[in-house]
Design an enzyme around this catalytic site. Structure first.
Site, PDB file in Angstrom:
ATOM      1  N   VAL A  57      15.950 -16.778   3.602  1.00 22.65           N
ATOM      2  CA  VAL A  57      15.868 -15.723   4.982  1.00 22.65           C
ATOM      3  C   VAL A  57      14.670 -16.110   6.020  1.00 22.65           C
ATOM      4  O   VAL A  57      14.072 -15.955   5.775  1.00 22.65           O
ATOM      5  CB  VAL A  57      15.377 -14.130   4.023  1.00 22.65           C
ATOM      6  CG1 VAL A  57      15.642 -12.652   4.958  1.00 22.65           C
ATOM      7  CG2 VAL A  57      16.185 -13.824   2.443  1.00 22.65           C
ATOM      8  N   THR A  58      15.993 -15.398   7.283  1.00 22.00           N
ATOM      9  CA  THR A  58      15.305 -15.564   8.098  1.00 22.00           C
ATOM     10  C   THR A  58      14.782 -13.963   8.582  1.00 22.00           C
ATOM     11  O   THR A  58      14.480 -13.929   8.045  1.00 22.00           O
ATOM     12  CB  THR A  58      15.763 -15.787   9.175  1.00 22.00           C
ATOM     13  OG1 THR A  58      16.157 -15.427   9.860  1.00 22.00           O
ATOM     14  CG2 THR A  58      16.777 -16.984   9.266  1.00 22.00           C
ATOM     15  N   GLY A  59      13.342 -14.148   9.963  1.00 21.95           N
ATOM     16  CA  GLY A  59      11.966 -12.804  10.274  1.00 21.95           C
ATOM     17  C   GLY A  59      12.111 -12.911   9.044  1.00 21.95           C
ATOM     18  O   GLY A  59      11.195 -11.219   7.860  1.00 21.95           O
ATOM     19  N   ASP A  77      10.126 -18.170   9.111  1.00 22.09           N
ATOM     20  CA  ASP A  77       9.688 -16.979  10.321  1.00 22.09           C
ATOM     21  C   ASP A  77       8.718 -18.560  11.227  1.00 22.09           C
ATOM     22  O   ASP A  77       8.739 -19.593  10.769  1.00 22.09           O
ATOM     23  CB  ASP A  77       8.682 -16.296   9.275  1.00 22.09           C
ATOM     24  CG  ASP A  77       8.904 -14.834   9.847  1.00 22.09           C
ATOM     25  OD1 ASP A  77       9.459 -14.305  10.088  1.00 22.09           O
ATOM     26  OD2 ASP A  77       8.105 -15.330  11.797  1.00 22.09           O
ATOM     27  N   TYR A 130      18.959  -6.243  24.099  1.00 27.70           N
ATOM     28  CA  TYR A 130      19.061  -6.456  22.956  1.00 27.70           C
ATOM     29  C   TYR A 130      20.663  -5.881  22.349  1.00 27.70           C
ATOM     30  O   TYR A 130      20.433  -6.031  20.851  1.00 27.70           O
ATOM     31  CB  TYR A 130      18.214  -5.492  22.376  1.00 27.70           C
ATOM     32  CG  TYR A 130      18.177  -5.411  20.879  1.00 27.70           C
ATOM     33  CD1 TYR A 130      17.342  -5.907  19.751  1.00 27.70           C
ATOM     34  CD2 TYR A 130      18.347  -3.915  20.466  1.00 27.70           C
ATOM     35  CE1 TYR A 130      17.029  -6.212  18.823  1.00 27.70           C
ATOM     36  CE2 TYR A 130      17.689  -3.818  18.751  1.00 27.70           C
ATOM     37  CZ  TYR A 130      17.529  -4.762  17.930  1.00 27.70           C
ATOM     38  OH  TYR A 130      17.563  -4.609  17.252  1.00 27.70           O
ATOM     39  N   ALA A 131      21.060  -4.511  22.744  1.00 26.02           N
ATOM     40  CA  ALA A 131      22.709  -4.553  22.385  1.00 26.02           C
ATOM     41  C   ALA A 131      23.175  -5.562  22.786  1.00 26.02           C
ATOM     42  O   ALA A 131      24.484  -5.474  21.679  1.00 26.02           O
ATOM     43  CB  ALA A 131      22.493  -3.254  23.979  1.00 26.02           C
ATOM     44  N   ILE A 163      14.154   2.208  11.862  1.00 29.56           N
ATOM     45  CA  ILE A 163      13.646   1.291  10.322  1.00 29.56           C
ATOM     46  C   ILE A 163      12.230   1.806  10.810  1.00 29.56           C
ATOM     47  O   ILE A 163      11.818   1.066  11.883  1.00 29.56           O
ATOM     48  CB  ILE A 163      14.183   0.335   9.599  1.00 29.56           C
ATOM     49  CG1 ILE A 163      16.300   0.383   9.967  1.00 29.56           C
ATOM     50  CG2 ILE A 163      13.698   0.128   8.494  1.00 29.56           C
ATOM     51  CD1 ILE A 163      16.880   1.704   8.580  1.00 29.56           C
TER      52      ILE A 163
END
Ligand code: NAP
Length: 253
Positions: A12-14, A38, A161-162, A194
């Site tokens: 899992v990254t982040g 990370d 970002y989009a 979130i």
């Protein structure tokens, strides 16, 4: 009740913050061994410690920046070193924002976001598939890319970002098409708003505007995104491939 990820290894990254951390906790609670990736070593160590205390001593960390292929190939060497086998699940969750209106956006702000949010998915996924191939036949696996609802609907101040998150959707579908025949599934999760350090920086007046567009009238929690990622990592989603799953409380742009 049987643990839903018993015997699986997840990368899992982040992993040191927000949604990534919640995914690690959920996966560990369901029996997976988790390799946490990370760039923030201090926070990574803390998450590893709590996982090893709560869910058994089978969780490891690798510190570095996704987007650099030299680093991401080392991540999977460490997975093999630590577990004696390749992973079964890859979650690409590391991400950043560099928000500003397009008129003010610098080339660096654009490049930095693409480098981490989109190229980071490429480098991790390519390295992961490389290790699966070395086993002499592809082992079945699930790849989960954390995109964003913004990749589908766009957002003022987030052209970089989009674009990165829309790119992640195209990358997901192409990977699922190429790899499906080998039993490797690839899906994208599109969270809405979130509650994490990433959204803590959004000004209150703007957040109030977003809330009006969310039928559930609240932000989501990292755990609510992690629940969907659990489904995608588990064998319960064995025929789900090239899909995008929205976790937005019904956000209507
Ligand atoms: P977060 O709390 O800021 O967590 C992101 C983590 O990724 C941080 O620990 C960050 O480290 C790390 N990271 C950043 N760049 C990295 C790199 N190059 N290599 C390795 N790690 C790196 O953010 P979050 O809200 O949990 O977001 C997680 C993912 O969900 C992101 O991809 C984000 O775009 C996506 N998402 C979030 C929301 C939301 O509302 N929160 C909505 C839709 C999608 P630093 O702190 O050092 O940057």
């Amino acid at each position: 009740m049987a643990q839903r990820l018993a015997g699986k290894i997840a990368i899992v990254t982040g992993a040191a913050s927000g949604i990534g951390r919640a995914i690690c906790q959920r996966y560990a609670n369901e029996g997976a061994g988790v390799m946490l990736v990370d760039r923030n070593l201090g926070r990574l160590e803390k998450v590893r410690k709590s996982l090893n205390t709560d869910f058994g001593n089978k969780h490891f960390i690798t510190e570095g920046s996704v987007g650099q292929i030299e680093f991401t190939s080392k991540v999977f060497d460490q997975v093999k070193e630590n577990y004696g086998k390749c992973g079964n699940v890859l979650v690409n969750c590391a991400g950043i924002t560099r928000d500003t209106l397009l008129i003010n956006m610098t080339e660096k702000q654009f490049d930095d976001v693409i480098q981490i949010n989109l190229k980071g998915i490429f480098t991790m996924t390519k390295s992961f598939i490389g290790t699966l191939r070395q086993t002499g036949g592809m082992a079945s696996a699930s790849i989960i890319n954390i995109s964003s609802i913004v990749g589908k609907v766009g957002n003022a101040g987030q052209a970089n970002y989009a674009a990165s998150k829309a790119g992640a959707i195209g990358f997901t579908k192409s990977t699922g098409i190429e790899m499906g025949r080998y039993g490797i599934r690839c899906n994208a999760v599109l969270p809405g708003f979130i509650k994490t350090p990433m959204t803590d920086t959004v000004p209150e007046d703007i957040m109030k505007k977003y809330l009006k567009l969310i039928p559930q009238k609240r932000l989501g929690t990292p755990e609510e995104v992690a629940n969907v990622c659990l489904f995608l990592a588990s064998d319960e989603s064995s025929y789900v491939n090239c899909a995008t799953l929205e976790v937005t409380g019904g956000f209507m742009a």
